[in-house]
Design an enzyme around this catalytic site. Sequence first.
Site, short mmCIF file in Angstrom:
data_model
loop_
_atom_site.label_atom_id
_atom_site.label_comp_id
_atom_site.label_asym_id
_atom_site.label_seq_id
_atom_site.Cartn_x
_atom_site.Cartn_y
_atom_site.Cartn_z
N GLU A 119 -3.77 7.51 -3.82
CA GLU A 119 -3.50 6.06 -3.13
C GLU A 119 -3.08 5.11 -4.37
O GLU A 119 -3.96 4.92 -5.53
CB GLU A 119 -4.81 5.67 -2.41
CG GLU A 119 -4.72 5.05 -1.12
CD GLU A 119 -5.98 4.75 -0.43
OE1 GLU A 119 -6.08 4.94 0.83
OE2 GLU A 119 -6.86 4.31 -1.22
N TYR A 149 0.69 -1.27 0.10
CA TYR A 149 -0.10 0.03 0.10
C TYR A 149 0.98 1.25 -0.03
O TYR A 149 2.00 1.33 0.80
CB TYR A 149 -0.88 -0.09 1.29
CG TYR A 149 -1.73 1.32 1.49
CD1 TYR A 149 -2.93 1.57 1.14
CD2 TYR A 149 -0.94 2.36 1.94
CE1 TYR A 149 -3.45 2.59 0.95
CE2 TYR A 149 -1.70 3.50 2.09
CZ TYR A 149 -2.95 3.92 1.73
OH TYR A 149 -3.56 4.89 1.93
#
Lengths: 376, 376, 289, 289
Positions: free
Chosen positions: B189, B101
Amino acid sequence: MKVHEYQAKEIFNKYDIPTPKEKMCVSIDEVIAASTELGLPCVIKAQVHVGGRGKAGGIKIAKTEQEVNEYAKQILGMEIKGLPVKKVLVSQVISIASEAYLGIINDRTAKKTVMMACKQGGVEIEEVARKKPEAIFKVYADPLVGFLPHKARQIGLFLYDDPKTAFACAKIAEKLYKMFIELDSSLAEINPLVVTDSGELIALDAKINFDDNGLYRHPDIELLRDRESEDVNELRARESDLSYVKLDGNIGCVVNGAGLAMATMDLVKHFGGEPANFLDIGGSSSPQKVQNALEILLNDKNVKVIFFNIFGGITRCDDVANGILVAKKALNIKQPIVTRLTGTNEDKAMDILKEAGLIFAQGMDDGAKKAIELLK
Amino acid sequence: MKVHEYQAKEIFNKYDIPTPKEKMCVSIDEVIAASTELGLPCVIKAQVHVGGRGKAGGIKIAKTEQEVNEYAKQILGMEIKGLPVKKVLVSQVISIASEAYLGIINDRTAKKTVMMACKQGGVEIEEVARKKPEAIFKVYADPLVGFLPHKARQIGLFLYDDPKTAFACAKIAEKLYKMFIELDSSLAEINPLVVTDSGELIALDAKINFDDNGLYRHPDIELLRDRESEDVNELRARESDLSYVKLDGNIGCVVNGAGLAMATMDLVKHFGGEPANFLDIGGSSSPQKVQNALEILLNDKNVKVIFFNIFGGITRCDDVANGILVAKKALNIKQPIVTRLTGTNEDKAMDILKEAGLIFAQGMDDGAKKAIELLK
Amino acid sequence: MSILINKDTRLVVQGITGRDGSFHTGQMIKYGTKVVAGVTPGKGGKEVEGVPVFNTVVEAVKKTEANAAVIFVPAKFATGAVYEAIDAGVKLVVCVAEGLPTIELVKITAYLKGKDCRLVGPNSPGIVSAGEAKVGILPGNIFKKGSVGVISRSGTLTYEIVDHITKTGLGQSTCIGIGGDPIIGTKFIDCLELFAKDDDTEAVVVVGEIGGRDEQDTAEYVKKYFKKPVFGFIAGKTAPADKRMGHAGAIISGTSGTAAEKVKVFEACGIKVGETPADVARFVKDKLA
Amino acid sequence: MSILINKDTRLVVQGITGRDGSFHTGQMIKYGTKVVAGVTPGKGGKEVEGVPVFNTVVEAVKKTEANAAVIFVPAKFATGAVYEAIDAGVKLVVCVAEGLPTIELVKITAYLKGKDCRLVGPNSPGIVSAGEAKVGILPGNIFKKGSVGVISRSGTLTYEIVDHITKTGLGQSTCIGIGGDPIIGTKFIDCLELFAKDDDTEAVVVVGEIGGRDEQDTAEYVKKYFKKPVFGFIAGKTAPADKRMGHAGAIISGTSGTAAEKVKVFEACGIKVGETPADVARFVKDKLA
């Protein structure tokens, strides 16, 4: 790095800073065509990398076709401080209501970018700074936030009482800062910044210099370099990673390090000689670099003696010695060479050079004196 | 403001962040064509502005042409949390060696931009932050110097042991920061950031939200808004400079100020009612604004009672009263209206409204209770 | 005693695996400097001259408690290396690397504000605290432990002057090459402030050159605040105007920044200026003898 | 006493010639605030409500010794106005203007570091020190001089609560609307630090809402350090997740930032939370009665 006025103005225009209608010309025919297009009277300005072109006759206002022809011929081809004029800028004549100065640099003392404004235009700002510092209004930028709009407005309001003109000036100041930062400039100057009779602001002259250390980020700026208008030896030196500046004397100096190179020139002068140049061969010098240095040095026909002053640290004296040996042969050097080599591997260097017919010096004082002696 | 995954990926690509080969499709035919071009198997992903589309059946891997057809039909036209799926993204299947991530936000507490990395990909980062905060590596940027290369390298080295992969990740982190800042993003993101079997880094999913306050500087981003996929009333509210969020209850609330609007909803609930919406008519409200608010409110057929809760400061109660009068007539409002108007010009407001057949409340508690009472 | 560096300085070398980095790591160790770590991104785990190499300065500092950094990386990466050192929490960063754009120094200056970290350089030949430690590229063999502080904008010219001082029989406390760029982290005055508090330093030599007005500011500072004897040298008396003499900072613009003016202000503020490097050493010797 | 502003506050109004700026200048003067100057670039020399208008804040401060600024300018110019106020040297900047991009607040925060200047807002309704001065748009008539401090992320909700407090017979020391944006200059804790030292403040009401975790941080601070009684209200119990409720900062992301969690932490830290605005006022009244 410097660029010509016409190039500076193209850059200013990219940043939306207004300049007069102009044409860069390289021939008399082009000047005539430009003057026809722009209308008479027009200004013809020499494009050279030295100051004082006005005094040298490099700027003329032509009122008639005949004058255009005459001045174009005069200026194209003249030399200003040794540099030939190969380009001129032909410009419309602006009717001027007032002139001011606006410039920006990185202030060495404050370690900040500073915008400077002065109500007199066309001045030598350093001269004003020395004689009448209170006439210069300085505003510092903060690198976090740049040159803030209110600071630009302060500049504008300092120069102009009329708010409309002041805020138009503020916009120009903001653009000037943006340009300065984005292009790694070391000096950007509008001198004079004029208010025209119709109340418009315009950069009548424009100057921008670039920080050599920042050029690697701006390949497009590097392309603007006018190699023809630079001293050929300085150009070659830069390409060989050397630093060379020609002087008027006859003792050629080859030194490692800029400070020591200056001190060597000073020392030659101190003992009554005349240095022919500044030449810094830099830190880690290979024999090839020494050879390049000598080649550049000897392009100056005034050089009668060569003085090597090397204090080895990273620079290895044996490298320098090898370079001297090879170059002496390859370039068939007739001039006497005085060598002062001390520091890293100086013994090896002496071994290499002992049969080479050089004059050896003990320390730089001794070297300078010996070099001077040889001229007598 | 949110954009779809396919739009986010186009933006990521502009910043040179690698994403899989993909095609956005709006019809079954387009999906079939895309799957032929990209090869089988392929992934079909619903493009909607809500989370949890995977769980809702909005993401399928098709292994055969038949499945492509079947899934395309299924997903195009389905509803996810009330939003119809009108676009799908067809994507090549990437063979994944590892998932991580990488995300960036402005940290409200530290008042700084922060990059977050986690070795698990495809996670809900807020969930990880709550349950296992030590699994998240945070690096703060400094607005003066941005997100420095060494910080990016720290991120890369946290995620990957192999320096080559780590530094490739660092480059992506630097680009992500650049994008975040330049576009006034509020969240960017990559989740998951994957290493493929061949060792390449790729943003398998990409998300970017934008700071509504920054949109005025990015007209091109504003153009990406998918008006079709937004709630029509929220859209209309924004265009009327109102702030509206639909809820499931039946008491329509019209309030000035966001905090008071929330408190009003809460109060309705507290006394046993169900608020139909959040609706903030903002500071300086004109009668027209009030009318727009009521129009939006009444598009919700669940609304059985309208509760005005206005604490006048800049907002003038007489303006609101006039708006109510006009709207009641123009929109032929049948629902009972409970009004609590206090503050600036409240007396004038009462004069305006006394004949209008409204129910008046003393304070917001009283208003909420009266609104609830009317439903019985 | 000495200033800036000493026997307890724990040095991390950024760019240790490069040609200059590895060579000078050896030289610094030879001089007695505690080189505790090196950094080259991607080369973590290796060793250079027995010194462990890390991928980041943060890691190097954490593992070795380094408190000073020296930077030997190409110009393009040098700005980033400075920030990396600052962020890692070292107290002293010596940037030997040259070629940093001036505007980056404006930013670095702003970034350092309020942080307990000093930058020396860029384009600094380094620092030597004689007999204690050396950080950078100055040749160690010309130094001798003693009581003369030396501050210089130059490299080899500093060697020349140090060498003369040593040959008079005196020695040096600390010698700092502050770098020849227009904007630098530590200036003459910053060094003088430190020398003022250093009991081992009895006199200071300031080696200036053309360009800027640091020498003038320094002279005025000396006159007002500095109690120990100061001697000066200014390079570039024969330098023409408007030409960059090697160093980015060594350029005379207009009438300011000339050697003549600097010498004048030095003398006016009681700093005796040597015509030659040998002169300076002789002046110091005469004073301290 | 009071915090942040009082009778001696000398206010400059940025954007004084605008609709809101001129209206609220009148309101502030009416309340007794010393509005000494206004600024609108290009309108220097005019007057608004008897207040002289200047072209720059620097000039306004120089001529009138203003020590606080309030900003009423359009969003697009508000960031610049904040910097102008800071640079002019005022000690307090109240930014009523809203719509500043979040990243600009990150920068402003960094810019303020080390400077003797406090920013309240953006998107702040202002500050009232009851009976002393008001800066911003809060309606003056609902306030009464007293001993309750109020800090709020909201505007009209603050009026509601202040009104309830006044109606119980109590009054306010200072009421601060800190603004509803994600990043703001002055937070709850900053205000509590000031209230701790203010003898006139006997209790504090904290009006929070969904989004972020400032309320949680505040609660923990109160538990550890704050000695006076604190009461709370949290708006947005019925707000759905992932939707911005008007204020840019009022959005529940994931599971954090919900009203339920905030209420829980408040209660756990000894801050009694009212279910309704009226409740809060009653709690304060009961405590101080």
